[in-house]
Design a protein around this motif. Structure first.
Motif: not given
Length: 799
Positions: A299-307
């Motif tokens: 869930t938190e990775l989505e806040k860091v980068i678009t993929y």
């Protein structure tokens, strides 16, 4: 001649006052031709500070024209604004960039008026230009520093006045607006009327005149007291009318900086909250449950980068296993996929080199991987990023991100994901080391910081009610409401309103772009409708709306940190004809509303996060107690049985709140030190030898050593360390006597013995309840605190 002399003296005095006024006002006053070069006829001394050119350099374009100073990208816009104002016969305001003499780019704000031209003459423009570069730069710096955070401060027009012998001789309209007094109520009155106290008036006077004597001008931050009693912050600048005669009086400017002061406070508060949230993120990575850690990573990775999709792959012997996936049409099929550590796969290179691998098109570099992936995935993988998960020097797996189109990952994106991967690696490693109790305890020490960071909840509805009351009063409109933006549904929903005759708008729910409010939010601009009857609108279609009889409408987007948080709607039952000051104040109110909504939302999210973490922490403590009981089957269920009775007994001593919580935790962990006692002693069926008893008695100090570094648990240590101390001083580990023993330990000791004697042990059978109570009475004043025994017996007899 005598009259002419007096007229000349009056004119000279007026000119002197004007010059003084121009010298203390920020910016540059000018008069120029209304031509593309803005040929200057008069320029004030502020020209040098603003542009780096002397006034004579600009007059008649002697050295350079002002039009050449204006940034080339802004020239046409400035021209259009001025000409539009000329046609409308109104004042104009415009912000744009200039290039100063030293090549520096500056932002300026200009306000002026095009004067009517005579026959065969160019029209003239008169106005003021001020430097707003610092405001623009501040907004940009805050945006970069705080995740695109922008705080908008709109400068209010300056108040001006003249004082002589502490009496107000004259004030402009802005002073009246700032203070709430009319001009007649101020002119001729003592200037103390503006101040909250005589003390503050005297302080400002001393500081101001000291600066005037030393520097010629005095600038002081102070407070004015409005007619309604409200205090406002002002920046007061004063210059003597005659520097040689201070008794002749001073001219002053008063700039209302209340919004700026509040905004600075809000920014500081917001920064602290952001830092607290970052701290929370770090604490979440110390979760002991692998599933929670993986869910957090996804869930938190989505806040860091678009993929498009991502996987967490953990190293298992000679292969990598996908343990978590996100973004795939059928994630359950992806989890469990195994990648062999073979050179045909990019995963192999990431693991063996322990370095990040970014591929623009994975099919070109690793065609075999593409073939294998197509067996499981419906979508093509094009650009690919693999980041190693390394914790304490050991590689434990990798994080893979996919894009279904050719879109290479940038260096900044790679840095962000790498930093995130480091956190993820630590979190995963901590979860894997769940059996290491001491390490877990050290991880939990920082949880106590959350208790200090949350003190109260913000009532957003109450805040908005107060806000809307001010909107209606200050803007003199009939009604207003606030629609909150719901990111999950991308809709605007009614939250609070005032001044409406019906409830028709209370059911408002709009998509972005729908109706006027939706358009304001989508395009992030003010929607202004002077007459609702003359434009096509959704409002008349709503039942009961005609009863409202609204004519004018304004929709203002509420923006905080660069994100839409809602829309402020304003309604009036007559046509509004707002001036620039009205619009400026409306924007200021919108900024305040956005900050209030953002602060309340931020606080609520933080509060909910803290409650979840504390619950998880207490559940972990109970898990430790249960784990110990499973190891020491002799005392199985003992810890949980004594907790309720200990809490009840402690409550009889008026212990409550956090103190009672610490006693509960101490009771659960009272025998945690037995983790350091060998199984051969802990699980021995027969009686212990003296040497074995010596080791067993060390479990109290074992508990203290294990828990003392955990700030969050330190208040609960009294029970684990001292529950075997005795009232007469014959207990262990320290031989404390009487009230040297902490009250929590004295309370627990009675309940501990009570429960133990009622339970079977390998070396004896359980006692009857009467026998146990008789024993406790006998040990009052020997083993136990007499007062604790007395209260304990009352509770037992009542039960």
């Amino acid at each position: 001649m005598s009259r002419m002399g007096r007229d000349e003296a009056t004119l000279s005095e007026d000119q002197k006052q004007l010059n003084n006024l121009l010298s203390i006002l920020p910016g540059m006053f000018y008069r120029c031709h209304n031509d593309p070069e803005w040929t200057m006829q008069f320029v004030s001394e502020g020209c040098l500070d603003l542009t780096g050119y002397q006034p004579d350099d600009l007059v008649n374009n002697n050295r350079i024209s002002y039009g050449d100073i204006v940034h080339v990208d802004d020239r046409q816009r400035v021209w259009d604004v001025v000409q539009a104002a000329n046609e409308a016969n109104t004042r104009f305001t415009v912000s744009y960039r200039i290039i100063s003499a030293d090549g520096e780019e500056k932002w300026v704000w200009e306000q002026g008026l095009v004067m009517p031209a005579g026959e065969n003459e160019l029209s003239q423009v008169e106005g003021i230009i001020t430097d707003i570069t610092e405001l623009i730069q501040t907004e940009q710096a805050l945006s970069e520093r705080e995740a695109r955070l922008r705080s908008i401060f709109l400068a209010a027009p300056v108040g001006i006045g003249i004082v002589s012998n502490r009496v107000l001789l004259d004030v402009n309209d802005r002073i009246c607006e700032i203070t709430g007094y009319s001009k007649n109520e101020l002119v001729g009155k003592k200037s103390t009327i503006l101040y909250p106290s005589q003390v503050e008036f005297d302080r400002v006077g001393v500081e101001k005149y000291k600066q005037i004597e030393e520097e010629g001008t005095g600038t002081v931050e102070t407070q004015f007291k409005r007619k309604d009693g409200q205090l406002i912050d002002v920046l007061l600048s004063s210059t003597p009318i005659d520097p040689k005669d201070l008794l002749a009086g001073v001219t002053f400017t008063a700039l209302d900086i209340t919004d700026r002061k509040q905004a600075e406070k809000d920014i500081l508060d917001y920064t602290r909250r952001i830092e607290a949230l970052l701290e929370v993120d770090n604490l979440i990575t110390s979760s002991l449950e692998i599933d929670q850690v993986l869910a957090f990573i996804m869930t938190e990775l989505e806040k860091v980068i678009t993929y498009d999709s991502t996987t967490v792959q953990l190293l298992r012997d000679n292969h990598l296993e996908v343990v978590a996936a996100y973004g795939f049409p059928r994630s359950e099929r992806v989890e469990g996929i195994v990648f062999p550590l073979e050179s045909e796969f990019p995963n192999f290179e990431v693991i063996t080199t322990r370095e990040v691998l970014a591929l623009e098109d994975i099919s070109q570099a690793y065609p075999h991987f593409r073939t294998e992936a197509n067996k499981y995935l419906s979508a093509e993988i094009c650009s690919w990023l693999g980041v190693p998960l390394i914790s304490k020097g050991n590689i434990i797996g990798m994080l893979a991100l996919d894009r279904t189109e050719i879109n290479p990952f940038s260096k900044d994106e790679i840095r962000l994901v790498t930093a995130f991967a480091n956190q993820a690696a630590s979190a995963l490693e901590n979860a894997r080391l769940f059996s290491d109790a001491n390490r877990r305890l050290e991880r939990l020490t920082s949880l106590s910081l959350i208790d200090d960071s949350i003190s109260a909840s913000l009532d957003l509805r109450e805040t908005l009610n107060v806000f809307l009351g001010q909107v209606v009063t200050q803007l003199q409109v009939d009604a207003a409401d606030v629609l909150l933006y719901k990111p999950d549904t991308q809709t605007l929903e009614y939250e609070s309103g005032i001044g409406f005759r019906t409830s028709v708008l209370q059911h408002t729910r709009l998509r972005l772009g729908q109706s006027h409010a939706g358009l304001a939010a989508l395009e992030r601009r003010l929607i202004e409708i002077p007459d609702l009857n003359r434009v096509e609108t959704d409002f008349p279609q709503l039942p009961q709306f005609t009863q409202e009889a609204f004519i004018s409408y304004y929709g203002v987007p509420l923006i905080a940190k660069g994100d839409i948080v809602g829309v402020l709607e304003i309604f009036n039952r007559t046509c509004l004809e707002p001036d620039p000051e009205w619009n400026g104040f409306l924007n200021t109110l919108a900024t305040q509303a956005a900050v209030a909504i953002d602060n309340a939302t931020l606080y609520d999210e933080l509060h909910r996060s803290n409650e979840n973490l504390v619950a998880a922490y207490d559940a972990t403590i109970e898990g430790w107690a249960r784990a110990l009981e499973l190891r020491d089957q002799v005392t199985e269920e003992h810890a949980r049985r004594v907790v309720d009775l200990v809490i009840k007994l402690a409550s009889s001593f008026d212990i409550s709140g956090e103190d009672l919580t610490h006693i509960r935790r101490g009771a659960l962990l009272h025998d945690i030190g037995k983790m350091g006692v060998p199984d051969s002693i802990l699980q021995k069926k027969g009686n212990l030898t003296d040497a074995e008893w010596d080791i067993m008695r060390q479990h109290t100090t074992f508990a203290y050593e294990m828990l003392k570094s955990v700030d969050y648990l330190r208040p609960a240590l009294e029970i684990p360390l001292c529950h075997h101390e005795k009232w007469d001083g014959t207990g262990y580990p320290s031989g404390l006597t009487g009230e040297q023993i902490p009250l929590a330990a004295r309370i627990f000791a009675v309940v501990d013995v009570f429960d133990a004697l009622l339970s079977d042990r390998p070396y004896r059978k359980a006692w009857s309840k009467d026998k146990v109570l008789s024993h406790i009475r006998q040990q009052s004043g020997v083993h136990f605190d007499p007062e604790v025994v007395e209260r304990f017996l009352k509770i037992i007899l009542v039960d």
